[in-house]
Design a protein around this motif. Sequence first.
Motif, PDB file in Angstrom:
ATOM      1  N   GLU A 155       0.756  -1.098   0.003  1.00 47.70           N
ATOM      2  CA  GLU A 155       0.169   0.030   0.070  1.00 47.70           C
ATOM      3  C   GLU A 155       1.058   1.223   0.025  1.00 47.70           C
ATOM      4  N   THR A 156       0.363   2.389  -0.331  1.00 48.05           N
ATOM      5  CA  THR A 156       1.363   3.741  -0.274  1.00 48.05           C
ATOM      6  C   THR A 156       1.487   4.095   0.960  1.00 48.05           C
ATOM      7  N   ILE A 157       0.417   4.571   1.653  1.00 46.27           N
ATOM      8  CA  ILE A 157       0.547   5.122   3.118  1.00 46.27           C
ATOM      9  C   ILE A 157      -0.506   3.964   3.791  1.00 46.27           C
ATOM     10  N   VAL A 183       0.548  -2.103  -6.455  1.00 44.72           N
ATOM     11  CA  VAL A 183       0.555  -1.065  -5.418  1.00 44.72           C
ATOM     12  C   VAL A 183      -1.085  -0.872  -5.215  1.00 44.72           C
ATOM     13  N   ASP A 184      -1.626  -0.780  -4.023  1.00 40.11           N
ATOM     14  CA  ASP A 184      -2.835  -0.361  -3.491  1.00 40.11           C
ATOM     15  C   ASP A 184      -2.629   1.181  -3.155  1.00 40.11           C
ATOM     16  N   ASN A 185      -3.324   1.791  -4.302  1.00 43.22           N
ATOM     17  CA  ASN A 185      -3.140   3.407  -3.968  1.00 43.22           C
ATOM     18  C   ASN A 185      -4.275   4.018  -3.481  1.00 43.22           C
ATOM     19  N   THR A 186      -5.050   3.296  -2.615  1.00 44.53           N
ATOM     20  CA  THR A 186      -6.278   3.745  -2.094  1.00 44.53           C
ATOM     21  C   THR A 186      -6.078   5.121  -0.983  1.00 44.53           C
ATOM     22  N   MET A 187      -5.134   4.759  -0.505  1.00 46.96           N
ATOM     23  CA  MET A 187      -4.799   5.764   0.659  1.00 46.96           C
ATOM     24  C   MET A 187      -4.350   6.904   0.040  1.00 46.96           C
ATOM     25  N   THR A 188      -3.769   7.171  -0.877  1.00 49.28           N
ATOM     26  CA  THR A 188      -3.124   8.291  -1.691  1.00 49.28           C
ATOM     27  C   THR A 188      -4.063   8.912  -2.494  1.00 49.28           C
ATOM     28  N   ASN A 205      -7.524   0.671  -6.691  1.00 52.08           N
ATOM     29  CA  ASN A 205      -8.033   1.535  -5.998  1.00 52.08           C
ATOM     30  C   ASN A 205      -9.376   1.154  -5.545  1.00 52.08           C
ATOM     31  N   SER A 206      -9.568   1.254  -4.261  1.00 48.69           N
ATOM     32  CA  SER A 206     -10.755   1.198  -3.788  1.00 48.69           C
ATOM     33  C   SER A 206     -11.640   2.485  -4.270  1.00 48.69           C
ATOM     34  N   LEU A 207     -12.805   2.345  -5.119  1.00 45.49           N
ATOM     35  CA  LEU A 207     -13.560   3.457  -5.541  1.00 45.49           C
ATOM     36  C   LEU A 207     -14.192   4.119  -4.587  1.00 45.49           C
ATOM     37  N   THR A 208     -14.596   3.194  -3.541  1.00 44.26           N
ATOM     38  CA  THR A 208     -15.575   3.543  -2.360  1.00 44.26           C
ATOM     39  C   THR A 208     -15.080   4.769  -1.613  1.00 44.26           C
ATOM     40  N   LYS A 209     -13.763   4.952  -1.354  1.00 46.47           N
ATOM     41  CA  LYS A 209     -12.950   5.917  -0.767  1.00 46.47           C
ATOM     42  C   LYS A 209     -12.939   7.084  -1.273  1.00 46.47           C
ATOM     43  N   SER A 210     -11.727   7.840  -1.818  1.00 49.58           N
ATOM     44  CA  SER A 210     -11.693   9.238  -2.030  1.00 49.58           C
ATOM     45  C   SER A 210     -12.419   9.414  -3.313  1.00 49.58           C
ATOM     46  N   ILE A 211     -12.348   8.521  -4.221  1.00 44.63           N
ATOM     47  CA  ILE A 211     -12.600   8.465  -5.585  1.00 44.63           C
ATOM     48  C   ILE A 211     -14.175   8.957  -5.813  1.00 44.63           C
ATOM     49  N   VAL A 221     -11.374  -1.081  -8.427  1.00 45.03           N
ATOM     50  CA  VAL A 221     -10.792  -1.134  -9.783  1.00 45.03           C
ATOM     51  C   VAL A 221      -9.274  -1.590  -9.771  1.00 45.03           C
ATOM     52  N   LEU A 222      -8.807  -2.194 -10.770  1.00 42.04           N
ATOM     53  CA  LEU A 222      -7.581  -2.401 -11.279  1.00 42.04           C
ATOM     54  C   LEU A 222      -7.107  -1.885 -12.595  1.00 42.04           C
ATOM     55  N   THR A 223      -5.935  -1.245 -12.496  1.00 47.10           N
ATOM     56  CA  THR A 223      -5.217  -0.442 -13.796  1.00 47.10           C
ATOM     57  C   THR A 223      -3.924  -1.209 -13.874  1.00 47.10           C
ATOM     58  N   ASP A 224      -4.021  -1.422 -15.353  1.00 47.96           N
ATOM     59  CA  ASP A 224      -2.815  -1.892 -15.884  1.00 47.96           C
ATOM     60  C   ASP A 224      -1.898  -0.737 -16.509  1.00 47.96           C
ATOM     61  N   THR A 225      -0.709  -0.406 -15.959  1.00 46.35           N
ATOM     62  CA  THR A 225      -0.072   0.759 -16.133  1.00 46.35           C
ATOM     63  C   THR A 225       0.655   0.708 -17.504  1.00 46.35           C
ATOM     64  N   GLY A 226       0.873  -0.445 -18.025  1.00 51.04           N
ATOM     65  CA  GLY A 226       1.514  -0.859 -19.209  1.00 51.04           C
ATOM     66  C   GLY A 226       3.051  -0.987 -19.153  1.00 51.04           C
TER      67      GLY A 226
END
Length: 414
Positions: A155-157, A183-188, A205-211, A221-226
Amino acid sequence: MSATPQYGFTTTILHSDRQKEIEHGSIHKPVHTSVMYGYSDARDLAAVFQNKQSGYRYGRQGNPTVSALEEKISKMEDGQASIAFATGMAAIGAVFQALLRQGDHLVSSSFLFGNTNSLWQTISAQGVDVSMVDATDVDHVAAVLTPATRMVFVETIANPRTQIADLKRIGDLCREKGILFVVDNTMTSPYLFRPKTVGAGLVINSLTKSIAGHGNVLGGVLTDTGLYDWATYPNIAANFRKQSVRMQGLAQLRAKALRDFGASLSPEAAHQIAVGAETMALRMERECANALALAKMLDADPRVAVVHYPGLPSHPQHALASDLFRAYGALFSFELKPEIDCFDYLNRLQLAINATHLGDTRTLVIPVAHTIFFEMGAERRAEMGIADSLIRVSVGIEDTQDLLEDFSRALDPV
Ligand SMILES: *Cc1c(COP(=O)(O)O)cnc(C)c1O
Protein backbone atom coordinates in the motif's frame (compact mmCIF):
# COMPACT_ATOMS: atom_id res chain seq x y z
CA MET A 1 -5.96 12.00 -28.42
CA SER A 2 -2.59 13.19 -29.81
CA ALA A 3 -4.00 16.57 -30.88
CA THR A 4 -5.67 17.14 -27.49
CA PRO A 5 -3.95 19.69 -25.27
CA GLN A 6 -2.50 18.42 -21.99
CA TYR A 7 -5.23 19.29 -19.49
CA GLY A 8 -4.90 19.22 -15.73
CA PHE A 9 -6.27 16.45 -13.51
CA THR A 10 -9.77 17.82 -12.90
CA THR A 11 -10.31 19.17 -16.42
CA THR A 12 -9.47 15.75 -17.80
CA ILE A 13 -11.84 13.95 -15.44
CA LEU A 14 -14.71 16.36 -16.12
CA HIS A 15 -14.48 16.27 -19.88
CA SER A 16 -13.18 12.81 -20.71
CA ASP A 17 -16.61 11.18 -21.14
CA ARG A 18 -17.50 13.59 -23.90
CA GLN A 19 -14.35 13.39 -25.94
CA LYS A 20 -15.50 10.44 -28.02
CA GLU A 21 -19.20 11.06 -28.56
CA ILE A 22 -22.14 12.66 -26.82
CA GLU A 23 -25.05 10.21 -26.72
CA HIS A 24 -28.18 12.34 -27.33
CA GLY A 25 -26.29 15.36 -26.03
CA SER A 26 -26.17 13.79 -22.58
CA ILE A 27 -23.35 15.28 -20.53
CA HIS A 28 -23.25 12.42 -18.04
CA LYS A 29 -22.50 9.02 -19.46
CA PRO A 30 -25.97 7.40 -19.54
CA VAL A 31 -26.72 4.54 -17.14
CA HIS A 32 -27.08 1.51 -19.42
CA THR A 33 -29.21 -0.96 -17.52
CA SER A 34 -29.44 -3.76 -20.08
CA VAL A 35 -27.80 -7.03 -19.10
CA MET A 36 -27.80 -8.41 -22.67
CA TYR A 37 -26.79 -6.88 -25.98
CA GLY A 38 -28.68 -7.68 -29.18
CA TYR A 39 -27.09 -7.99 -32.63
CA SER A 40 -29.07 -7.77 -35.88
CA ASP A 41 -26.57 -10.06 -37.61
CA ALA A 42 -25.92 -13.29 -35.72
CA ARG A 43 -22.46 -13.43 -37.34
CA ASP A 44 -21.52 -10.25 -35.46
CA LEU A 45 -22.56 -11.89 -32.19
CA ALA A 46 -20.33 -14.86 -33.03
CA ALA A 47 -17.43 -12.55 -33.96
CA VAL A 48 -17.75 -10.77 -30.60
CA PHE A 49 -17.64 -14.09 -28.74
CA GLN A 50 -14.56 -15.11 -30.73
CA ASN A 51 -12.75 -11.80 -29.93
CA LYS A 52 -12.67 -10.95 -33.65
CA GLN A 53 -14.86 -7.89 -33.15
CA SER A 54 -15.30 -5.67 -30.12
CA GLY A 55 -18.72 -5.42 -28.52
CA TYR A 56 -20.65 -6.09 -25.36
CA ARG A 57 -22.00 -9.56 -24.60
CA TYR A 58 -23.38 -9.83 -21.08
CA GLY A 59 -23.50 -7.43 -18.14
CA ARG A 60 -21.23 -9.42 -15.85
CA GLN A 61 -18.30 -8.99 -18.25
CA GLY A 62 -18.80 -5.43 -19.39
CA ASN A 63 -21.22 -2.52 -19.63
CA PRO A 64 -20.87 0.86 -21.40
CA THR A 65 -21.43 2.93 -18.22
CA VAL A 66 -18.85 0.85 -16.37
CA SER A 67 -16.44 1.08 -19.35
CA ALA A 68 -16.68 4.89 -19.27
CA LEU A 69 -15.67 4.83 -15.60
CA GLU A 70 -12.83 2.40 -16.35
CA GLU A 71 -11.51 4.82 -18.98
CA LYS A 72 -11.75 7.69 -16.53
CA ILE A 73 -9.69 5.76 -13.96
CA SER A 74 -7.13 4.82 -16.63
CA LYS A 75 -6.72 8.54 -17.34
CA MET A 76 -6.34 9.31 -13.62
CA GLU A 77 -3.63 6.65 -13.24
CA ASP A 78 -2.07 7.26 -16.68
CA GLY A 79 -2.62 3.55 -17.34
CA GLN A 80 -3.41 1.64 -20.52
CA ALA A 81 -6.68 0.09 -19.31
CA SER A 82 -8.68 -0.70 -16.16
CA ILE A 83 -11.22 -3.22 -14.88
CA ALA A 84 -13.87 -2.13 -12.39
CA PHE A 85 -15.21 -4.44 -9.65
CA ALA A 86 -18.06 -4.34 -7.15
CA THR A 87 -15.66 -3.42 -4.30
CA GLY A 88 -12.01 -2.70 -3.64
CA MET A 89 -11.61 -6.13 -2.03
CA ALA A 90 -12.95 -7.78 -5.20
CA ALA A 91 -10.22 -5.95 -7.17
CA ILE A 92 -7.54 -7.20 -4.75
CA GLY A 93 -9.01 -10.73 -4.78
CA ALA A 94 -8.94 -10.69 -8.58
CA VAL A 95 -5.16 -10.40 -8.61
CA PHE A 96 -4.93 -13.59 -6.59
CA GLN A 97 -7.69 -15.44 -8.45
CA ALA A 98 -6.35 -14.72 -11.92
CA LEU A 99 -2.60 -14.45 -11.49
CA LEU A 100 -1.34 -16.63 -8.61
CA ARG A 101 -1.10 -20.41 -8.50
CA GLN A 102 -0.27 -22.99 -5.88
CA GLY A 103 3.45 -22.84 -5.06
CA ASP A 104 3.83 -19.20 -6.13
CA HIS A 105 5.37 -16.72 -3.71
CA LEU A 106 3.87 -13.33 -2.86
CA VAL A 107 5.79 -10.67 -0.93
CA SER A 108 3.54 -8.23 0.87
CA SER A 109 3.99 -5.30 3.15
CA SER A 110 3.05 -6.30 6.69
CA PHE A 111 1.39 -2.89 7.22
CA LEU A 112 -1.90 -3.70 5.57
CA PHE A 113 -5.57 -2.92 5.33
CA GLY A 114 -7.17 -5.44 7.73
CA ASN A 115 -9.24 -7.32 5.14
CA THR A 116 -6.24 -7.67 2.82
CA ASN A 117 -4.35 -9.17 5.76
CA SER A 118 -7.24 -11.63 6.18
CA LEU A 119 -7.24 -12.40 2.43
CA TRP A 120 -3.53 -13.29 2.56
CA GLN A 121 -4.38 -15.87 5.25
CA THR A 122 -6.90 -17.40 2.87
CA ILE A 123 -4.50 -17.56 -0.05
CA SER A 124 -1.78 -19.06 2.18
CA ALA A 125 -4.25 -21.81 3.11
CA GLN A 126 -4.81 -22.36 -0.61
CA GLY A 127 -1.13 -22.94 -1.35
CA VAL A 128 0.37 -19.54 -2.15
CA ASP A 129 3.42 -18.82 -0.06
CA VAL A 130 3.09 -15.31 1.48
CA SER A 131 5.99 -13.38 3.06
CA MET A 132 5.03 -10.32 5.09
CA VAL A 133 7.83 -7.78 5.47
CA ASP A 134 8.34 -4.25 6.75
CA ALA A 135 8.23 -2.64 3.30
CA THR A 136 9.43 0.77 4.50
CA ASP A 137 12.89 -0.55 3.56
CA VAL A 138 13.55 -2.27 0.22
CA ASP A 139 16.21 -4.49 1.82
CA HIS A 140 13.51 -6.39 3.72
CA VAL A 141 11.78 -7.12 0.41
CA ALA A 142 15.00 -8.11 -1.37
CA ALA A 143 15.90 -10.49 1.47
CA VAL A 144 12.87 -12.75 0.96
CA LEU A 145 12.70 -12.97 -2.85
CA THR A 146 12.85 -16.50 -4.26
CA PRO A 147 12.71 -17.85 -7.83
CA ALA A 148 8.99 -18.45 -7.20
CA THR A 149 8.25 -14.79 -6.29
CA ARG A 150 5.57 -13.62 -8.71
CA MET A 151 4.66 -10.28 -7.21
CA VAL A 152 5.35 -7.69 -4.55
CA PHE A 153 2.26 -6.03 -3.05
CA VAL A 154 2.32 -2.80 -1.04
CA GLU A 155 0.00 0.00 0.00
CA THR A 156 1.24 3.57 -0.42
CA ILE A 157 0.48 4.99 3.04
CA ALA A 158 -0.49 2.23 5.47
CA ASN A 159 -3.64 2.52 7.51
CA PRO A 160 -3.76 3.34 10.46
CA ARG A 161 -0.10 4.05 11.38
CA THR A 162 0.77 5.84 8.09
CA GLN A 163 4.00 3.94 7.37
CA ILE A 164 5.05 4.62 3.78
CA ALA A 165 6.44 1.84 1.61
CA ASP A 166 9.89 2.32 0.06
CA LEU A 167 8.02 2.76 -3.22
CA LYS A 168 10.75 3.92 -5.60
CA ARG A 169 13.35 1.41 -4.55
CA ILE A 170 10.89 -1.51 -4.45
CA GLY A 171 9.83 -0.50 -7.97
CA ASP A 172 13.48 -0.55 -9.10
CA LEU A 173 14.04 -3.94 -7.49
CA CYS A 174 10.96 -5.43 -9.16
CA ARG A 175 11.97 -4.05 -12.56
CA GLU A 176 15.47 -5.48 -12.20
CA LYS A 177 14.10 -8.93 -11.23
CA GLY A 178 11.15 -8.96 -13.65
CA ILE A 179 8.66 -9.22 -10.77
CA LEU A 180 5.18 -7.72 -11.00
CA PHE A 181 4.84 -4.73 -8.64
CA VAL A 182 1.26 -4.27 -7.39
CA VAL A 183 0.38 -1.08 -5.50
CA ASP A 184 -2.84 -0.41 -3.59
CA ASN A 185 -3.17 3.34 -4.14
CA THR A 186 -6.38 3.79 -2.13
CA MET A 187 -4.83 5.83 0.67
CA THR A 188 -3.19 8.35 -1.65
CA SER A 189 -5.63 8.22 -4.61
CA PRO A 190 -4.40 8.97 -8.13
CA TYR A 191 -4.66 12.68 -7.33
CA LEU A 192 -1.89 12.58 -4.72
CA PHE A 193 0.24 9.87 -6.34
CA ARG A 194 0.55 7.77 -9.49
CA PRO A 195 2.21 4.41 -8.73
CA LYS A 196 3.24 4.19 -12.39
CA THR A 197 5.90 6.79 -11.59
CA VAL A 198 7.65 4.25 -9.34
CA GLY A 199 7.31 1.30 -11.70
CA ALA A 200 4.05 -0.36 -10.60
CA GLY A 201 2.61 -2.76 -13.19
CA LEU A 202 -0.82 -3.03 -11.60
CA VAL A 203 -2.54 -0.38 -9.47
CA ILE A 204 -5.55 -1.01 -7.23
CA ASN A 205 -7.96 1.65 -6.01
CA SER A 206 -10.98 1.19 -3.78
CA LEU A 207 -13.45 3.47 -5.56
CA THR A 208 -15.51 3.51 -2.37
CA LYS A 209 -13.02 5.84 -0.70
CA SER A 210 -11.66 9.14 -2.08
CA ILE A 211 -12.63 8.59 -5.72
CA ALA A 212 -16.39 8.31 -5.09
CA GLY A 213 -15.91 10.25 -1.88
CA HIS A 214 -19.39 10.54 -0.37
CA GLY A 215 -19.86 7.26 1.49
CA ASN A 216 -22.84 6.20 -0.62
CA VAL A 217 -21.47 3.63 -3.08
CA LEU A 218 -19.01 0.70 -3.19
CA GLY A 219 -16.55 -0.05 -5.99
CA GLY A 220 -13.00 -1.08 -6.82
CA VAL A 221 -10.69 -0.97 -9.82
CA LEU A 222 -7.50 -2.49 -11.18
CA THR A 223 -5.37 -0.53 -13.65
CA ASP A 224 -2.62 -1.91 -15.87
CA THR A 225 0.00 0.82 -16.23
CA GLY A 226 1.55 -0.83 -19.29
CA LEU A 227 4.97 -1.08 -17.62
CA TYR A 228 4.98 -4.81 -16.93
CA ASP A 229 6.04 -7.20 -19.71
CA TRP A 230 3.38 -9.93 -19.59
CA ALA A 231 5.44 -12.06 -22.00
CA THR A 232 7.63 -12.85 -18.97
CA TYR A 233 4.78 -13.72 -16.56
CA PRO A 234 4.61 -17.51 -16.18
CA ASN A 235 0.93 -17.86 -15.28
CA ILE A 236 -0.73 -16.59 -18.46
CA ALA A 237 -2.86 -19.39 -19.96
CA ALA A 238 -2.33 -20.28 -23.64
CA ASN A 239 -5.74 -18.87 -24.51
CA PHE A 240 -4.69 -15.37 -23.40
CA ARG A 241 -1.27 -15.59 -25.07
CA LYS A 242 -3.14 -15.08 -28.36
CA GLN A 243 -3.87 -11.45 -27.37
CA SER A 244 -1.35 -8.66 -27.89
CA VAL A 245 1.31 -8.95 -25.17
CA ARG A 246 0.28 -5.65 -23.54
CA MET A 247 -3.29 -6.85 -22.93
CA GLN A 248 -2.55 -10.40 -21.75
CA GLY A 249 -2.65 -9.62 -18.03
CA LEU A 250 -5.91 -7.68 -18.15
CA ALA A 251 -7.53 -10.16 -20.56
CA GLN A 252 -6.85 -12.98 -18.12
CA LEU A 253 -7.98 -10.83 -15.16
CA ARG A 254 -11.24 -9.88 -16.89
CA ALA A 255 -12.08 -13.48 -17.81
CA LYS A 256 -10.70 -15.46 -14.87
CA ALA A 257 -11.52 -13.04 -12.07
CA LEU A 258 -14.30 -10.63 -13.12
CA ARG A 259 -16.25 -13.01 -15.39
CA ASP A 260 -15.76 -16.25 -13.46
CA PHE A 261 -16.08 -14.91 -9.91
CA GLY A 262 -18.66 -12.29 -10.92
CA ALA A 263 -18.01 -9.35 -8.58
CA SER A 264 -19.12 -6.89 -11.26
CA LEU A 265 -19.74 -3.20 -10.64
CA SER A 266 -23.33 -2.18 -11.36
CA PRO A 267 -23.93 0.59 -13.94
CA GLU A 268 -25.82 2.63 -11.33
CA ALA A 269 -22.83 2.45 -8.99
CA ALA A 270 -20.47 3.34 -11.86
CA HIS A 271 -22.53 6.46 -12.55
CA GLN A 272 -22.48 7.54 -8.90
CA ILE A 273 -18.73 6.98 -8.68
CA ALA A 274 -18.13 8.95 -11.88
CA VAL A 275 -20.09 11.93 -10.50
CA GLY A 276 -18.20 11.74 -7.19
CA ALA A 277 -14.87 11.58 -9.04
CA GLU A 278 -15.48 14.97 -10.67
CA THR A 279 -14.68 16.74 -7.39
CA MET A 280 -12.01 14.39 -6.08
CA ALA A 281 -9.15 16.85 -6.48
CA LEU A 282 -11.07 19.63 -4.71
CA ARG A 283 -12.06 17.36 -1.86
CA MET A 284 -8.55 15.95 -1.48
CA GLU A 285 -7.02 19.45 -1.34
CA ARG A 286 -9.38 20.43 1.48
CA GLU A 287 -9.12 17.11 3.33
CA CYS A 288 -5.31 17.12 3.24
CA ALA A 289 -5.16 20.76 4.40
CA ASN A 290 -7.57 19.95 7.25
CA ALA A 291 -5.59 16.83 8.19
CA LEU A 292 -2.34 18.78 8.34
CA ALA A 293 -3.92 21.50 10.52
CA LEU A 294 -5.44 18.94 12.91
CA ALA A 295 -2.31 16.80 13.11
CA LYS A 296 -0.19 19.88 13.89
CA MET A 297 -2.59 21.08 16.57
CA LEU A 298 -2.76 17.70 18.32
CA ASP A 299 1.01 17.18 17.99
CA ALA A 300 1.61 20.44 19.86
CA ASP A 301 -0.80 19.58 22.70
CA PRO A 302 0.77 18.14 25.89
CA ARG A 303 -2.29 15.91 26.46
CA VAL A 304 -1.52 14.02 23.25
CA ALA A 305 1.13 11.29 23.39
CA VAL A 306 1.88 10.84 19.70
CA VAL A 307 0.52 11.75 16.26
CA HIS A 308 1.24 9.67 13.16
CA TYR A 309 0.93 11.77 9.99
CA PRO A 310 3.33 11.91 7.03
CA GLY A 311 2.97 15.70 6.94
CA LEU A 312 4.72 16.12 10.30
CA PRO A 313 8.53 16.52 10.07
CA SER A 314 8.83 13.93 12.89
CA HIS A 315 7.28 11.20 10.69
CA PRO A 316 9.99 8.67 9.69
CA GLN A 317 9.08 8.89 5.98
CA HIS A 318 8.28 12.63 5.87
CA ALA A 319 10.99 13.32 3.26
CA LEU A 320 9.83 10.43 1.06
CA ALA A 321 6.22 11.62 1.26
CA SER A 322 7.29 15.18 0.36
CA ASP A 323 9.19 13.82 -2.62
CA LEU A 324 6.49 11.46 -3.97
CA PHE A 325 3.06 12.79 -3.00
CA ARG A 326 1.20 15.98 -3.93
CA ALA A 327 0.04 16.25 -0.29
CA TYR A 328 0.26 14.07 2.82
CA GLY A 329 -3.14 12.44 2.74
CA ALA A 330 -6.43 12.77 4.60
CA LEU A 331 -5.78 10.17 7.29
CA PHE A 332 -3.81 10.32 10.51
CA SER A 333 -3.82 8.48 13.82
CA PHE A 334 -2.93 9.52 17.35
CA GLU A 335 -2.71 8.38 20.96
CA LEU A 336 -3.80 10.42 23.94
CA LYS A 337 -1.82 10.47 27.19
CA PRO A 338 -3.03 7.61 29.45
CA GLU A 339 -5.06 10.01 31.68
CA ILE A 340 -7.64 10.43 28.89
CA ASP A 341 -9.68 7.37 27.96
CA CYS A 342 -9.93 7.13 24.17
CA PHE A 343 -13.61 6.11 24.26
CA ASP A 344 -14.49 9.09 26.47
CA TYR A 345 -12.59 11.37 24.10
CA LEU A 346 -14.40 9.99 21.05
CA ASN A 347 -17.75 10.42 22.76
CA ARG A 348 -16.97 14.10 23.47
CA LEU A 349 -16.42 14.87 19.78
CA GLN A 350 -19.47 16.56 18.33
CA LEU A 351 -18.68 16.81 14.62
CA ALA A 352 -16.48 13.80 14.00
CA ILE A 353 -18.52 10.62 13.63
CA ASN A 354 -17.65 7.27 15.27
CA ALA A 355 -17.60 5.14 12.13
CA THR A 356 -15.33 3.01 10.01
CA HIS A 357 -14.58 4.04 6.39
CA LEU A 358 -12.17 6.67 5.09
CA GLY A 359 -11.78 9.20 2.30
CA ASP A 360 -15.22 10.65 3.01
CA THR A 361 -16.49 14.23 2.93
CA ARG A 362 -17.29 13.91 6.66
CA THR A 363 -14.65 13.47 9.36
CA LEU A 364 -14.75 9.93 10.78
CA VAL A 365 -13.00 8.59 13.89
CA ILE A 366 -12.50 5.06 15.16
CA PRO A 367 -10.62 3.28 17.98
CA VAL A 368 -8.89 0.83 15.62
CA ALA A 369 -7.63 -1.86 18.04
CA HIS A 370 -11.20 -2.41 19.31
CA THR A 371 -12.88 -2.42 15.91
CA ILE A 372 -11.36 -2.87 12.44
CA PHE A 373 -8.12 -4.43 13.72
CA PHE A 374 -9.74 -6.39 16.58
CA GLU A 375 -10.12 -9.66 14.64
CA MET A 376 -6.40 -9.99 13.85
CA GLY A 377 -5.42 -10.25 17.53
CA ALA A 378 -2.98 -8.49 19.85
CA GLU A 379 0.19 -10.04 18.44
CA ARG A 380 -0.41 -8.96 14.85
CA ARG A 381 -1.56 -5.53 16.06
CA ALA A 382 1.72 -5.12 17.92
CA GLU A 383 3.64 -5.97 14.72
CA MET A 384 1.71 -3.25 12.92
CA GLY A 385 2.36 -0.73 15.70
CA ILE A 386 -1.30 -0.46 16.71
CA ALA A 387 -1.68 0.50 20.38
CA ASP A 388 -4.95 -0.15 22.22
CA SER A 389 -5.57 3.58 22.58
CA LEU A 390 -4.83 4.46 18.94
CA ILE A 391 -7.50 6.65 17.33
CA ARG A 392 -7.71 6.84 13.54
CA VAL A 393 -9.07 9.98 11.93
CA SER A 394 -10.24 10.18 8.33
CA VAL A 395 -10.48 13.89 7.77
CA GLY A 396 -13.36 15.38 5.80
CA ILE A 397 -14.03 18.69 4.07
CA GLU A 398 -15.62 20.52 7.02
CA ASP A 399 -14.49 24.10 7.68
CA THR A 400 -11.04 23.88 9.25
CA GLN A 401 -11.80 26.01 12.29
CA ASP A 402 -14.82 23.87 13.22
CA LEU A 403 -12.70 20.72 13.18
CA LEU A 404 -9.88 22.29 15.18
CA GLU A 405 -12.37 23.41 17.83
CA ASP A 406 -14.10 20.01 17.98
CA PHE A 407 -10.86 18.06 18.47
CA SER A 408 -9.40 20.52 20.97
CA ARG A 409 -12.62 20.97 23.00
CA ALA A 410 -12.86 17.20 23.47
CA LEU A 411 -9.43 17.20 25.15
CA ASP A 412 -10.93 19.09 28.11
CA PRO A 413 -12.61 16.70 30.52
CA VAL A 414 -16.15 17.76 31.30
C1 LIG B 1 -11.08 0.27 1.93
C2 LIG B 1 -9.83 -0.27 1.40
C3 LIG B 1 -9.82 -1.41 0.59
C4 LIG B 1 -11.09 -2.18 0.27
O1 LIG B 1 -12.01 -1.43 -0.44
P1 LIG B 1 -13.59 -1.76 -0.40
O2 LIG B 1 -14.12 -0.91 -1.51
O3 LIG B 1 -14.08 -1.38 0.94
O4 LIG B 1 -13.73 -3.22 -0.66
C5 LIG B 1 -8.62 -1.86 0.12
N1 LIG B 1 -7.47 -1.24 0.41
C6 LIG B 1 -7.42 -0.15 1.19
C7 LIG B 1 -6.10 0.48 1.47
C8 LIG B 1 -8.59 0.38 1.71
O5 LIG B 1 -8.54 1.46 2.49
